[in-house]
Motif scaffolding. Structure first.
Motif, PDB file in Angstrom:
ATOM      1  N   LEU A 180       0.833  -1.203   0.000  1.00  0.00           N
ATOM      2  CA  LEU A 180       0.000   0.000   0.000  1.00  0.00           C
ATOM      3  C   LEU A 180       0.867   1.253   0.000  1.00  0.00           C
ATOM      4  N   TRP A 238       2.428   1.626  -3.433  1.00  0.00           N
ATOM      5  CA  TRP A 238       1.423   1.993  -4.432  1.00  0.00           C
ATOM      6  C   TRP A 238       1.046   3.470  -4.296  1.00  0.00           C
ATOM      7  N   GLU A 239       0.796   3.914  -3.059  1.00  0.00           N
ATOM      8  CA  GLU A 239       0.437   5.321  -2.847  1.00  0.00           C
ATOM      9  C   GLU A 239       1.564   6.246  -3.283  1.00  0.00           C
ATOM     10  N   GLN A 291       1.567   6.395  -7.047  1.00  0.00           N
ATOM     11  CA  GLN A 291       0.431   7.168  -7.555  1.00  0.00           C
ATOM     12  C   GLN A 291       0.640   8.668  -7.397  1.00  0.00           C
ATOM     13  N   GLN A 292       1.320   9.042  -6.313  1.00  0.00           N
ATOM     14  CA  GLN A 292       1.524  10.462  -6.016  1.00  0.00           C
ATOM     15  C   GLN A 292       2.914  10.957  -6.420  1.00  0.00           C
ATOM     16  N   ASP A 322       5.456   7.313   2.384  1.00  0.00           N
ATOM     17  CA  ASP A 322       5.200   7.985   3.653  1.00  0.00           C
ATOM     18  C   ASP A 322       5.509   6.999   4.780  1.00  0.00           C
ATOM     19  N   TYR A 352       3.063   4.273   6.749  1.00  0.00           N
ATOM     20  CA  TYR A 352       3.460   2.871   6.662  1.00  0.00           C
ATOM     21  C   TYR A 352       3.523   2.249   8.055  1.00  0.00           C
TER      22      TYR A 352
END
Length: 139
Positions: free
Chosen positions: A115, A118-119, A122-123, A128, A132
């Motif tokens: 996650l 992926w985030e 995407q950004q 972060d 996490y």
């Protein structure tokens, strides 16, 4: 380690596994990779197949990418050994103690790692670390 060279990275995995199987001396990273491969007998046939270097593993085909999966184990091992992000080693110990199994703990942690990656992708930014760690603490 190998940038965007997927074949070179996969070849390194295959060579590490072959060295382990034949008893050849290995570098520390090769030993780590071979250990992770050893924990995943479900991938051994794939690693011995002719197309292991080229094959695409897509969810649409109902497949998970064994190299990505094993790479996440390796990433977690590195994070835990260096305690980076700060506090992950202690969090891992708690998850491992709760589940009673190190490998299972890593599999749970991969959800949060995936996650976070992926985030970040995407950004278009670095992962972060705080988000996490917060995800991991909820496990």
């Amino acid at each position: 380690m190998f940038g965007q060279d997927r074949q070179r990275l996969r070849r390194y995995y295959l060579q590490a596994w072959q060295k382990q199987q034949t008893g050849v001396a290995m570098e520390p990273l090769e030993s780590l990779i071979a250990n992770v491969i050893g924990q995943h007998p479900e991938y051994h046939a794939i690693l011995q197949s002719e197309d292991a270097l080229e094959k695409d593993f897509t969810p649409e085909q109902g497949q998970s990418n064994p190299f990505l999966h094993m790479g996440m184990h390796i990433s977690l091992a590195e994070q835990i050994s260096t305690d980076r992000p700060a506090g992950i080693r202690n969090t891992y110990q708690k998850i491992r103690n709760k589940l009673g199994d190190a490998h299972a703990a890593e599999h749970h942690m991969m959800e949060c790692l995936g996650l976070a990656l992926w985030e970040a992708q995407q950004q278009n930014r670095a992962p972060d670390e705080q988000a996490y760690l917060e995800c991991l603490k909820k496990l």
